[in-house]
Design an enzyme around this catalytic site. Sequence first.
Site, PDB file in Angstrom:
ATOM      1  N   ASP A 438      -6.621   3.403  17.709  1.00  0.00           N
ATOM      2  CA  ASP A 438      -7.204   2.584  18.728  1.00  0.00           C
ATOM      3  C   ASP A 438      -8.902   1.880  18.183  1.00  0.00           C
ATOM      4  O   ASP A 438      -9.469   2.492  17.533  1.00  0.00           O
ATOM      5  CB  ASP A 438      -7.319   3.287  19.893  1.00  0.00           C
ATOM      6  CG  ASP A 438      -6.711   2.382  21.117  1.00  0.00           C
ATOM      7  OD1 ASP A 438      -6.875   1.058  20.843  1.00  0.00           O
ATOM      8  OD2 ASP A 438      -6.343   2.871  22.385  1.00  0.00           O
ATOM      9  N   ASP A 495      -0.988  -4.074  25.879  1.00  0.00           N
ATOM     10  CA  ASP A 495      -1.063  -3.115  26.726  1.00  0.00           C
ATOM     11  C   ASP A 495      -0.105  -3.443  27.967  1.00  0.00           C
ATOM     12  O   ASP A 495       0.029  -2.516  28.912  1.00  0.00           O
ATOM     13  CB  ASP A 495      -2.314  -2.584  27.384  1.00  0.00           C
ATOM     14  CG  ASP A 495      -3.207  -1.729  26.352  1.00  0.00           C
ATOM     15  OD1 ASP A 495      -2.515  -1.133  25.485  1.00  0.00           O
ATOM     16  OD2 ASP A 495      -4.478  -1.291  26.629  1.00  0.00           O
TER      17      ASP A 495
END
Length: 691
Positions: A438, A495
């Site tokens: 990430d 997301d």
Amino acid sequence: MIRHWHLGDDRQSLVLASFDNRLPETVYWGPALPEGESLETLSAVSRMDVTGGMVDENAAVSLCPEASQTFPGQAGLTARSRDGSPLAPAFRYESEAASEHGLTLVFADTALDLTLVFDLALTPDTSLLKLQTRLESADVIQVDWLAAPVLPVPAHTNEMIEFSGRWCAEFLTNRLPFAPGARVRDNRTGRTDHAHFPGLIVCNKATTNTAGEAFAFHYGWSGGHRMVAEELADGRRHIQFGHASASQAAGRHFVTAPLYATYAPGGFNGTAVRFQRHLRDHIVTGARTPRPVHYNCWEAVYFDHKLDELKAIASRAAELGAERFVLDDGWFGRRDDDTSSLGDWIIDARKYPDGLTPLISHVNALGLEFGIWFEPEMINEDSDLYRAHPDWVLGPTDQIRGRQQLVLDMAREDVRAYLYDQIAEVLKNNDIGYIKWDHNRVLPVVEAAQTDGVYQFLDRLRTDFPHVEIESCSSGGGRIDFGILERTQRVWLSDSNDALERQRIQHDAALFLPASVTGSHVGPRHCHTSGRTLDMRLRAWTAAQRHMGFEMDPRELTDDEAATLRKVTGWWKDNRNWMMHTDILRLDSPDPAIIAEQQLAGDGGRFVVFAALTRPSDQILPHPIRLTGLDPASIYRLTLANRDEAPRLSRGMPLLKTQDLQASGQYLMSHGVTLPWRFPETVFVLEGRRI
Ligand code: DGJ
């Protein structure tokens, strides 16, 4: 004197010419030229007239337009000497080298001791050009802008499609007309970013998904790019891509990232297919086949890790069909929320008193591979790492934080060594086959050295742990580009697990991305990022269009939802071997409420159409959707795979509701297929085979 070069295959030709030893310019880029075409003539005929109010010769749109040649637009190189004075090189031919599918052209400015090298190659099976510019200087200089080889686009192309976006809405397309002046995108975020996917498609007003000409570009770099799409006052147009301006430190060697480019007829699908194939077959390496069904626990537990709960979740996910379990953020340091612990990659003994082994053994016993989340480039002030090394932070101390975190200076050898030791320790001591990598904030300063450091670090980890697959995530799709994908095997596209949003994002991302790298998960019934409540059928079929996964608490599922998810996952597993190698062809639907695509096998013998109705249609009768890429003379059999999902309000008996349809490619492409009436927020799945 004219020198000329040809780079091409049976689909496109790029012809370059150098006049009087000056930098090469493109004299033709378009459909493949026939054998015997005289490049000499094409070069000679490219000389333009001059008239009143002009300088006496037209400055070339060369592979690096030069200010020293009175170029009337944005130059391809902006550099300063060590004392700050601007450099205006005038390069002249030095040498060249050719390989079977490539060319290296070397030009020099001997007075300034500068050498400019163009590396140009065409990959034969994908017909994608890979273009890079290198600059060597005897003295240390500052380069504020260096463009990868600059290409003109013809006057009959009058529009461009560029990309913007945001968190949970990646790959938004903007279709703009060309107009005099420069459209400049200088991405100052230091990462690829949601708002700046480094791609551009130049087309005509008339270009659609399936028809018309397109020239497409992608800059394969994760550190922020600059794009210039300029129409000169005289009408000529050209495209430049390079690193974000002023992001390279002073030095003697400068190199752009590869610029990938292609010309194709056949609409946006023409260029999209080349990028999809090239990414899948030439950029990404080491991806597991078959692609395993993911389970990711983020939206189920967030930071609240409890071993028993996670085991129960894993068991349920396995029973639904998952094959890989990814433990997301929250397993290390004292990470109970997003304010602490980034940098301390030590298993949290409060949550995992016996380490990760009990969870991994449980997951493995279920037959699933274990994956884990890291955010290596980041650091929280509340961390042991920061307390020991506050000087390892990138940028000024008073910078604005992003998600309460700072960025590590990845250009530093000691930072990379520390991170390597910490991450390698976790990988060595645990049976881990996958990393979700990430990167949750923009950078405080834009430095190419940061991205070079990340690439180096990733390369080292991949060499030492070749069996570990990596997913590129950056708050969803904030780091998606061919540079990061040379080192990773999957992207977390967004997301947003909202299937309706996802339909749009997936559709637009397919202008460059194949299904095999594009993660898509079945989210919670009540979507956490949009607040919408969506039916399992929509959620499951949407995920089944790409690399499928789940990301809800599977224990929330009703029996009906679980049955649907099991069924669709089973369908995906039955089809993934061929579907992960298809071309994703975007279909032009006459109903704007429909997002439709056709995934076509390489040999053309098999396809599947996904047609999502995203909102109620304006007109009551469904319109035919025209297919593409089929053989007009062949007969195809079409089956509506989920005909049982037609609602009761569909009262008629269109053929596909009860039977298969057999029709020619000609009919399917010219007239199209009419699906039954249905509710909005549904996906119809139409399987086709050539018979
Ligand atoms: C942002 C990612 O996009 C999410 O999927 C999740 O991994 C969180 N970060 C974790 O902090």
